[in-house]
Design a protein around this motif. Structure first.
Motif, mmCIF file in Angstrom:
data_model
loop_
_atom_site.group_PDB
_atom_site.id
_atom_site.type_symbol
_atom_site.label_atom_id
_atom_site.label_comp_id
_atom_site.label_asym_id
_atom_site.label_seq_id
_atom_site.Cartn_x
_atom_site.Cartn_y
_atom_site.Cartn_z
ATOM 1 N N VAL A 32 -5.277 8.447 2.268
ATOM 2 C CA VAL A 32 -6.238 7.356 2.260
ATOM 3 C C VAL A 32 -6.312 6.780 3.671
ATOM 4 N N GLU A 33 -7.485 6.319 4.049
ATOM 5 C CA GLU A 33 -7.677 5.698 5.366
ATOM 6 C C GLU A 33 -8.283 4.324 5.148
ATOM 7 N N LEU A 34 -7.651 3.300 5.706
ATOM 8 C CA LEU A 34 -8.116 1.936 5.469
ATOM 9 C C LEU A 34 -7.676 1.028 6.605
ATOM 10 N N ASP A 35 -8.171 -0.209 6.545
ATOM 11 C CA ASP A 35 -7.808 -1.242 7.505
ATOM 12 C C ASP A 35 -6.843 -2.215 6.842
ATOM 13 N N VAL B 61 -5.226 2.558 9.650
ATOM 14 C CA VAL B 61 -4.192 3.568 9.428
ATOM 15 C C VAL B 61 -4.723 4.668 8.521
ATOM 16 N N HIS B 62 -4.298 5.880 8.820
ATOM 17 C CA HIS B 62 -4.522 7.019 7.933
ATOM 18 C C HIS B 62 -3.171 7.353 7.312
ATOM 19 N N ALA C 194 -7.265 4.930 -7.170
ATOM 20 C CA ALA C 194 -6.923 4.504 -5.814
ATOM 21 C C ALA C 194 -8.107 4.006 -5.031
ATOM 22 N N PHE C 195 -8.716 2.911 -5.495
ATOM 23 C CA PHE C 195 -9.428 2.080 -4.535
ATOM 24 C C PHE C 195 -8.338 1.152 -4.023
ATOM 25 N N LEU C 196 -7.943 1.292 -2.787
ATOM 26 C CA LEU C 196 -6.724 0.643 -2.337
ATOM 27 C C LEU C 196 -6.967 -0.468 -1.323
ATOM 28 N N PRO C 197 -7.848 -1.416 -1.571
ATOM 29 C CA PRO C 197 -7.990 -2.515 -0.621
ATOM 30 C C PRO C 197 -6.792 -3.442 -0.709
ATOM 31 N N ILE D 290 0.833 -1.201 0.000
ATOM 32 C CA ILE D 290 0.000 0.000 0.000
ATOM 33 C C ILE D 290 0.873 1.259 0.000
ATOM 34 N N ILE D 291 1.967 1.223 0.771
ATOM 35 C CA ILE D 291 2.886 2.362 0.809
ATOM 36 C C ILE D 291 3.469 2.603 -0.582
ATOM 37 N N ARG D 292 3.888 1.530 -1.243
ATOM 38 C CA ARG D 292 4.474 1.674 -2.572
ATOM 39 C C ARG D 292 3.446 2.184 -3.584
ATOM 40 N N THR D 293 2.204 1.729 -3.456
ATOM 41 C CA THR D 293 1.160 2.200 -4.368
ATOM 42 C C THR D 293 0.920 3.696 -4.212
ATOM 43 N N LEU D 294 0.815 4.148 -2.964
ATOM 44 C CA LEU D 294 0.631 5.578 -2.724
ATOM 45 C C LEU D 294 1.800 6.388 -3.267
#
Length: 402
Positions: free
Chosen positions: A102-105, A120-121, A386-389, A85-89
């Motif tokens: 982005v905020e996700l679980d 995490v946000h 960025a739908f980042l599931p 997820i970090i690399r995608t952002l």
């Protein structure tokens, strides 16, 4: 250098490079460039900080980021990699040059010993020369509280559906029983029977309204994250407008309101077709409910380079300036008397707002008291970046770098 992760890989030359000649994690010499106070400040932060170089290799990581499990074992022994997820952002920030949040679980690793995911946000921003800084704040507790609240609403709503359905059936049975007298089939004129009919009609109306409220509470709970977002699929707006006309035909006919569709054809948005139809239907139903008889509701579809807009304009009573900023709040109704008359729940516009947000868009309103209102649903014209599931197989290894 306590608190900062450094690579165990083989280093050579100033700054240290691995065998593939790409920079690894910062060594003591690079870290020494940070003032001692700055390093201690970063070490003391409760938020995680990860800095990636142009090749997505972590060069700075503070203890909070390690504790959150934002590092993983790299493909080469002795190296590390940032969470996907970090690399995608980071990649999105490099491509667009715009800060992303982005905020996700995130699922925890096996060593975490906890079933709740890590909330995490994440905020990513460019530092120049391809370097990206990612800040991660732990919002697990707020996510847990939100889940408890949503689960409570969903469970109560499910439990209410059964008695509400029974009330509706009993009201219909009472209406049927009081429609004709048992003897000759002639309408019984007695005051008791007429009073019973009035009560039955009221029970039927209120139970129908309560049933609508429960269904919309369940829908809002799903939209707020009780269920995962569906994959963003192409949605034809021609199909959406046709579906909306079909859903609202009865209400429009009852109030003698004409619903007209104008604008461009053959446009496509990305998301859930059912949610899109629900959002536009709610706007049209709202416009019909607050319009006078023999007026017109106009649905206009238009596109630009960045957005696709769906506007719903009515010739109704309009919205007072003090109410415009609050109409998207749950249960807020600008005209309480009209809402009771039409059976409104105060949730329709809140549902529209959440659908727009889930699709990367927004909803806006412009209105003049006594001069009608226009609601505009503005959605991205391109597939969401960025739908980042996280992938189900991704795990955070929380103890690997202690």
């Amino acid at each position: 250098m306590a608190g900062w992760f450094r690579s165990g890989g083989v280093a050579s030359g100033r700054g240290g490079v691995l065998g593939n000649r790409r920079p690894a994690i910062a060594n003591d010499e690079m870290a020494a460039g940070l003032p001692g106070l700055g390093r201690k400040s970063l070490d003391s932060l409760r938020v995680g900080v990860v800095v990636l170089d142009a090749h997505d290799v972590p060069v700075l990581v503070n203890p909070a980021a390690r504790a959150m499990g934002l590092l993983r074992v790299g493909a080469t022994p002795g190296t590390v990699a940032a969470h996907p997820i970090i690399r995608t952002l980071a990649g999105q920030v490099r491509r667009t040059g715009v800060r992303r949040e982005v905020e996700l679980d995130l699922p925890r690793g096996r060593e975490g010993g906890m079933s709740d995911p890590l909330g995490v946000h994440l905020r990513a921003m460019g530092l120049g020369s391809g370097y990206i800084a990612v800040e991660a704040a732990d919002v697990t507790e707020s996510h847990r509280v939100a889940r408890v609240r949503r689960d409570f609403v969903a469970n109560v709503s499910h439990e209410l559906k059964t008695p509400i359905g029974a009330l509706q059936l009993l009201a219909e049975a009472l209406l049927d029983a009081t429609e004709q007298s048992p003897g000759n089939g002639v309408l019984d004129p007695s005051e008791d029977v007429m009073a019973a009919r009035r009560f039955a009609v009221r029970i039927q109306h209120e139970s129908t309204r309560l049933g609508k409220l429960v269904n919309e509470l369940l829908e809002l709970t799903r939209l707020q994250g009780a269920e995962p977002l569906p994959a963003p699929d192409p949605v034809s707006l021609d199909w959406v407008t046709a579906e909306v006309l079909d859903r609202t035909r009865t209400a429009a006919s009852a109030r003698e309101v004409a619903v007209v569709v104008e604008g461009e054809r053959d446009l496509t948005v990305y998301g859930s077709d059912s949610q899109m139809a629900t959002a536009v239907s709610n706007l049209v139903e709202n416009a019909i409910a607050y319009s006078g008889e023999q007026t017109q509701v106009t649905v206009t579809v238009r596109s630009s380079a960045e957005h696709i807009e769906i506007s719903v304009a009515d010739q109704g009573i309009g919205i007072a300036p003090d109410d415009v900023d609050r109409i998207f709040e749950r249960f807020y109704r600008a005209d309480q008397a009209r809402s009771r008359q039409t059976g409104g729940t105060g949730l329709g516009l809140a549902i529209v707002k959440h659908i727009a947000t889930n699709h990367g868009g927004r909803v806006e309103v412009s209105s003049t008291l006594g001069g009608g209102s226009t609601f505009t649903l503005r959605l991205p014209a391109r597939p969401p970046d960025a739908f980042l599931p996280p992938a189900p197989s991704v795990e955070i290894e929380t103890g690997a770098f202690g």
